[in-house]
Enzyme design. Structure first.
Site, PDB file in Angstrom:
ATOM      1  N   GLY A   1      -3.828  10.422 -11.156  1.00 45.56           N
ATOM      2  CA  GLY A   1      -3.046   9.816 -12.224  1.00 45.56           C
ATOM      3  C   GLY A   1      -2.076   8.846 -11.599  1.00 45.56           C
ATOM      4  O   GLY A   1      -2.306   8.355 -10.488  1.00 45.56           O
TER       5      GLY A   1
ATOM      6  N   LYS B   1      -6.407  -4.995  -2.051  1.00 43.64           N
ATOM      7  CA  LYS B   1      -5.530  -4.019  -2.709  1.00 43.64           C
ATOM      8  C   LYS B   1      -6.275  -3.211  -3.779  1.00 43.64           C
ATOM      9  O   LYS B   1      -6.251  -1.981  -3.779  1.00 43.64           O
ATOM     10  CB  LYS B   1      -4.341  -4.763  -3.327  1.00 43.64           C
ATOM     11  CG  LYS B   1      -3.506  -3.954  -4.269  1.00 43.64           C
ATOM     12  CD  LYS B   1      -2.792  -2.836  -3.547  1.00 43.64           C
ATOM     13  CE  LYS B   1      -2.294  -1.809  -4.523  1.00 43.64           C
ATOM     14  NZ  LYS B   1      -1.098  -1.148  -4.120  1.00 43.64           N
TER      15      LYS B   1
ATOM     16  N   PHE C   1      -7.831  12.684   0.640  1.00 44.52           N
ATOM     17  CA  PHE C   1      -8.287  12.307  -0.714  1.00 44.52           C
ATOM     18  C   PHE C   1      -9.573  13.006  -1.119  1.00 44.52           C
ATOM     19  O   PHE C   1     -10.322  12.528  -1.964  1.00 44.52           O
ATOM     20  CB  PHE C   1      -8.352  10.780  -0.884  1.00 44.52           C
ATOM     21  CG  PHE C   1      -6.992  10.229  -1.215  1.00 44.52           C
ATOM     22  CD1 PHE C   1      -5.970  10.278  -0.281  1.00 44.52           C
ATOM     23  CD2 PHE C   1      -6.701   9.728  -2.468  1.00 44.52           C
ATOM     24  CE1 PHE C   1      -4.684   9.852  -0.584  1.00 44.52           C
ATOM     25  CE2 PHE C   1      -5.422   9.287  -2.790  1.00 44.52           C
ATOM     26  CZ  PHE C   1      -4.425   9.352  -1.836  1.00 44.52           C
TER      27      PHE C   1
ATOM     28  N   PHE D   1       0.824  -1.220   0.000  1.00 41.83           N
ATOM     29  CA  PHE D   1       0.000   0.000   0.000  1.00 41.83           C
ATOM     30  C   PHE D   1       0.853   1.263   0.000  1.00 41.83           C
ATOM     31  O   PHE D   1       0.358   2.345   0.310  1.00 41.83           O
ATOM     32  CB  PHE D   1      -0.932  -0.001   1.222  1.00 41.83           C
ATOM     33  CG  PHE D   1      -1.834  -1.200   1.275  1.00 41.83           C
ATOM     34  CD1 PHE D   1      -2.951  -1.282   0.450  1.00 41.83           C
ATOM     35  CD2 PHE D   1      -1.545  -2.268   2.107  1.00 41.83           C
ATOM     36  CE1 PHE D   1      -3.777  -2.408   0.473  1.00 41.83           C
ATOM     37  CE2 PHE D   1      -2.361  -3.394   2.136  1.00 41.83           C
ATOM     38  CZ  PHE D   1      -3.484  -3.458   1.318  1.00 41.83           C
TER      39      PHE D   1
ATOM     40  N   ARG E   1       3.838   8.444 -15.258  1.00 40.77           N
ATOM     41  CA  ARG E   1       2.858   7.499 -15.821  1.00 40.77           C
ATOM     42  C   ARG E   1       1.456   8.059 -15.620  1.00 40.77           C
ATOM     43  O   ARG E   1       1.077   8.451 -14.530  1.00 40.77           O
ATOM     44  CB  ARG E   1       2.983   6.132 -15.125  1.00 40.77           C
ATOM     45  CG  ARG E   1       4.199   5.343 -15.566  1.00 40.77           C
ATOM     46  CD  ARG E   1       4.319   4.068 -14.784  1.00 40.77           C
ATOM     47  NE  ARG E   1       4.568   4.329 -13.372  1.00 40.77           N
ATOM     48  CZ  ARG E   1       4.484   3.401 -12.412  1.00 40.77           C
ATOM     49  NH1 ARG E   1       4.155   2.166 -12.705  1.00 40.77           N
ATOM     50  NH2 ARG E   1       4.742   3.718 -11.165  1.00 40.77           N
TER      51      ARG E   1
ATOM     52  N   CYS F   1      -0.931   3.638 -10.675  1.00 35.87           N
ATOM     53  CA  CYS F   1      -1.773   2.719  -9.884  1.00 35.87           C
ATOM     54  C   CYS F   1      -3.264   3.008  -9.988  1.00 35.87           C
ATOM     55  O   CYS F   1      -4.022   2.171 -10.485  1.00 35.87           O
ATOM     56  CB  CYS F   1      -1.323   2.764  -8.435  1.00 35.87           C
ATOM     57  SG  CYS F   1       0.433   2.385  -8.256  1.00 35.87           S
TER      58      CYS F   1
ATOM     59  N   LYS G   1      -5.020   2.702 -13.542  1.00 37.41           N
ATOM     60  CA  LYS G   1      -4.892   1.330 -14.065  1.00 37.41           C
ATOM     61  C   LYS G   1      -5.711   0.358 -13.215  1.00 37.41           C
ATOM     62  O   LYS G   1      -6.375  -0.531 -13.744  1.00 37.41           O
ATOM     63  CB  LYS G   1      -3.401   0.973 -14.062  1.00 37.41           C
ATOM     64  CG  LYS G   1      -3.047  -0.462 -13.834  1.00 37.41           C
ATOM     65  CD  LYS G   1      -1.549  -0.671 -13.896  1.00 37.41           C
ATOM     66  CE  LYS G   1      -0.902  -0.976 -12.573  1.00 37.41           C
ATOM     67  NZ  LYS G   1      -1.144  -2.256 -11.973  1.00 37.41           N
TER      68      LYS G   1
ATOM     69  N   GLU H   1       3.938   6.610  -3.433  1.00 38.50           N
ATOM     70  CA  GLU H   1       5.152   7.230  -3.976  1.00 38.50           C
ATOM     71  C   GLU H   1       5.365   8.548  -3.240  1.00 38.50           C
ATOM     72  O   GLU H   1       4.418   9.252  -2.904  1.00 38.50           O
ATOM     73  CB  GLU H   1       5.011   7.461  -5.490  1.00 38.50           C
ATOM     74  CG  GLU H   1       4.926   6.140  -6.223  1.00 38.50           C
ATOM     75  CD  GLU H   1       5.073   6.272  -7.732  1.00 38.50           C
ATOM     76  OE1 GLU H   1       5.574   7.298  -8.204  1.00 38.50           O
ATOM     77  OE2 GLU H   1       4.676   5.318  -8.417  1.00 38.50           O
TER      78      GLU H   1
HETATM   79  C1  UGA Z   1      -1.628   4.858  -4.604  1.00 39.82           C
HETATM   80  C2  UGA Z   1      -2.208   4.513  -3.219  1.00 39.82           C
HETATM   81  O1  UGA Z   1      -2.432   5.725  -2.500  1.00 39.82           O
HETATM   82  C3  UGA Z   1      -1.231   3.629  -2.452  1.00 39.82           C
HETATM   83  O2  UGA Z   1      -1.799   3.248  -1.203  1.00 39.82           O
HETATM   84  C4  UGA Z   1      -0.936   2.380  -3.276  1.00 39.82           C
HETATM   85  O3  UGA Z   1       0.001   1.526  -2.626  1.00 39.82           O
HETATM   86  C5  UGA Z   1      -0.355   2.797  -4.626  1.00 39.82           C
HETATM   87  O4  UGA Z   1      -1.314   3.648  -5.303  1.00 39.82           O
HETATM   88  C6  UGA Z   1      -0.114   1.557  -5.426  1.00 39.82           C
HETATM   89  O5  UGA Z   1      -1.088   0.869  -5.781  1.00 39.82           O
HETATM   90  O6  UGA Z   1       1.043   1.167  -5.603  1.00 39.82           O
HETATM   91  P1  UGA Z   1       0.225   6.585  -5.457  1.00 39.82           P
HETATM   92  O7  UGA Z   1      -0.072   6.092  -6.834  1.00 39.82           O
HETATM   93  O8  UGA Z   1       1.653   6.731  -5.009  1.00 39.82           O
HETATM   94  O9  UGA Z   1      -0.445   5.617  -4.368  1.00 39.82           O
HETATM   95  O10 UGA Z   1      -0.445   8.007  -5.354  1.00 39.82           O
HETATM   96  P2  UGA Z   1      -1.580   8.702  -4.455  1.00 39.82           P
HETATM   97  O11 UGA Z   1      -0.952   9.437  -3.354  1.00 39.82           O
HETATM   98  O12 UGA Z   1      -2.646   7.729  -4.128  1.00 39.82           O
HETATM   99  O13 UGA Z   1      -2.135   9.764  -5.509  1.00 39.82           O
HETATM  100  C7  UGA Z   1      -2.738   9.310  -6.725  1.00 39.82           C
HETATM  101  C8  UGA Z   1      -3.224  10.466  -7.535  1.00 39.82           C
HETATM  102  O14 UGA Z   1      -4.358  11.053  -6.922  1.00 39.82           O
HETATM  103  C9  UGA Z   1      -2.221  11.590  -7.747  1.00 39.82           C
HETATM  104  O15 UGA Z   1      -2.273  11.998  -9.105  1.00 39.82           O
HETATM  105  C10 UGA Z   1      -2.719  12.691  -6.832  1.00 39.82           C
HETATM  106  O16 UGA Z   1      -2.379  13.972  -7.303  1.00 39.82           O
HETATM  107  C11 UGA Z   1      -4.220  12.462  -6.895  1.00 39.82           C
HETATM  108  N1  UGA Z   1      -4.961  12.978  -5.726  1.00 39.82           N
HETATM  109  C12 UGA Z   1      -4.699  12.494  -4.487  1.00 39.82           C
HETATM  110  C13 UGA Z   1      -5.941  13.932  -5.911  1.00 39.82           C
HETATM  111  O17 UGA Z   1      -6.212  14.388  -7.037  1.00 39.82           O
HETATM  112  N2  UGA Z   1      -6.642  14.399  -4.823  1.00 39.82           N
HETATM  113  C14 UGA Z   1      -6.395  13.930  -3.580  1.00 39.82           C
HETATM  114  O18 UGA Z   1      -7.075  14.392  -2.631  1.00 39.82           O
HETATM  115  C15 UGA Z   1      -5.406  12.964  -3.406  1.00 39.82           C
END
Ligand code: UGA
Length: 481
Positions: free
Chosen positions: A261, A208, A253, A153, A335, A264, A267, A156
């Protein structure tokens, strides 16, 4: 002490390997890309992740962590093998599992002792069961091989912390021995309080993908509200704050803006739709198509508004300076980056685009060589007609709008991440726009509700026709179309 191999040393695998070494294990990381293995062996991390270079280099130096390309060596070396290979999107968004199968094909026939194979890659539910059959076919006689699923979980940008102190550990297991081995591996975080969920293989796999689908749902929900806010004069950031005070909902969130984007969330949402459809349960996840659609609309909205500012989609003319290319701050990952997607779409529409990102220029240039990249924010904004803030790096919050107004040609900025403080931009004379968020000078006179003594004066039709203080305030508010 157990010896560990980590197969696949991309983002997840490299972090996991270094984390396992930090927890005290001897670790061998294996990658079929010799250049990647060589870079990691030299203590170099080929991507941006705060804290990881120091951790990795430290354990390469102390000999606890090494990297190579041989699965045969891994088969002979380790008691626990973590599968961390990629599961990229394949046909119709379904996950492509070929890297998992080829890892098993290269590893299992060479096993020389009983061991545990642990899947960490994100997979469609049912994958572990299929892999169990494959392992049974490939395992040498007399060797017992167990399979467990232990989804990851980590976020990045916070990967080291999340690896060493996971907010939960999920062990999908079929035998007590597998649970015992995983408890040994994670003894330190368990002792520090990370909760453990013991379950079967399909539940672990589904936890997951459903976690990521839920996070995507939260983001698209608040972005759908942002669309309504834009139409009604409501403010999505205050709305999110108010929702977040309810701890059944929570504020995390609910950041409205350009949408999600990365490698993860997009996709995994599509892979879950594909898997549910295969299982005949497409209707159960129909809503996820809307989640995806709302998300992509955010990018379109920024592109449309920018083209509108530049004279229309048919013949846009002008320069756009873009702040951000990574899919989120503290990362160089591009990505499915919303920021880069917007830049590419604008360029394709004929706009002159220059991009600055504090970390992601290299990866962004590799996938979008048609774009111009600048070495500083000011250089990207040089003679820009419109400025777009697309990735919320902290350093963008510290930019000096008064200086930047001397650099640009047109003083319009769209804060597509709703994280800049509008006040200094407005004070420096910028036309500051946001997404679903009201932007008003802090110095503007507040409309104080008048508490009238009972009885309430009657309201005439003429009163209603006259512009109210609130209407006048709204007229002052600069917001996106
Ligand atoms: C996400 C999950 O948060 C992790 O728990 C998981 O392990 C990971 O995918 C994975 O499957 O490997 P990550 O892709 O690093 O982690 O990024 P997030 O922090 O979740 O952000 C994802 C996207 O959502 C980003 O583009 C971010 O800018 C956007 N976001 C996030 C929003 O637009 N608004 C928010 O309030 C939060």
């Amino acid at each position: 002490m157990l010896r560990i191999s980590v197969i696949g040393t991309g983002y997840l695998g490299a972090t996991h390997a270094a984390g396992m070494a930090e927890l005290g294990f001897e670790v061998l990381g294996v990658d079929n890309n010799p250049a990647k293995a060589a870079s990691l062996s030299a203590g170099r991390v080929p991507f941006h992740e705060p804290g990881l270079p120091e951790l990795l280099a430290g354990h390469v130096a102390d000999g606890r962590l090494r990297f190579g390309t041989s699965l045969v060596e891994a088969a002979e070396f380790a008691d626990v093998h973590f599968l961390c290979v990629g599961t990229p999107p394949g046909v119709n968004g379904a996950a492509d599992l070929s890297q998992l199968y080829s890892a098993l094909d290269g590893l299992v026939p060479h096993l020389t002792r009983n061991c545990l194979i642990v899947g960490k890659s994100t997979v469609p539910v049912g994958t572990a069961e299929a892999l169990t059959s494959r392992i049974a076919e490939l395992a040498p006689d007399g060797i017992s091989v167990d399979l467990a699923w232990n989804p990851e979980f980590l976020r990045e940008g916070h990967a080291v912390y999340d690896t060493l102190r996971p907010n939960r550990l999920v062990f999908g297991v079929t035998t007590p021995d597998a649970e015992w081995a995983l408890r040994q591996v994670y003894a330190t975080p368990i002792a520090a309080g990370s909760p453990v969920v013991i379950t079967n293989l399909p539940t672990a796999e589904l936890i997951k993908v459903s976690a990521n689908a839920f996070l995507a749902t939260k983001i698209s929900f608040i972005n759908a509200m942002a669309e309504l806010c834009d139409l009604t004069g409501a403010d999505v950031t205050l709305l999110a704050d108010a929702l977040g005070h309810d701890d059944r909902i929570g504020r995390k969130f609910l950041g409205a803006g350009l949408g999600y984007g990365g490698g993860c969330l997009p996709k995994d949402v599509r892979a879950l739709i594909a898997r549910a459809t295969e299982l005949g349960a497409g209707e159960s996840v129909e809503f996820l198509r809307d989640i995806d659609a709302v998300n992509l609309r955010r990018r379109e909205r920024v592109v449309r508004e920018t083209l509108g500012l530049l004279g229309g989609a048919l013949r846009p003319s002008g320069r756009v300076g873009i702040l951000g290319a990574a899919f989120k701050p503290l990362s160089d990952d591009v990505r499915d980056s919303p920021a880069l997607d917007v830049a590419v779409q604008l360029h394709a529409a004929g706009v002159d685009v220059t991009v600055f990102d504090p970390a992601a220029t290299g990866p962004a240039r590799a996938v979008a060589p048609q774009l111009v990249f600048a070495a500083t924010a000011a250089a990207a904004l040089h003679e820009a007609d419109v400025v777009l803030h697309l990735t919320e790096w902290r350093e963008f919050q510290e930019l000096d709008p008064a200086f930047l107004r001397t650099v640009v040609r047109g003083r319009v900025i769209i804060d597509a991440r709703n994280t800049l403080d509008p006040e200094p931009w407005l004070a420096a004379g910028w036309d500051f726009r946001a997404l679903g968020r009201l932007v008003e000078p802090r110095t503007a006179p507040r409309v104080v509700p008048v508490v009238t003594p009972y009885p309430t004066p009657s309201v005439t039709a003429r009163d209603l026709a006259a512009p109210s203080p609130l209407t006048r305030l709204r007229a002052r508010v600069r917001r996106t179309a």
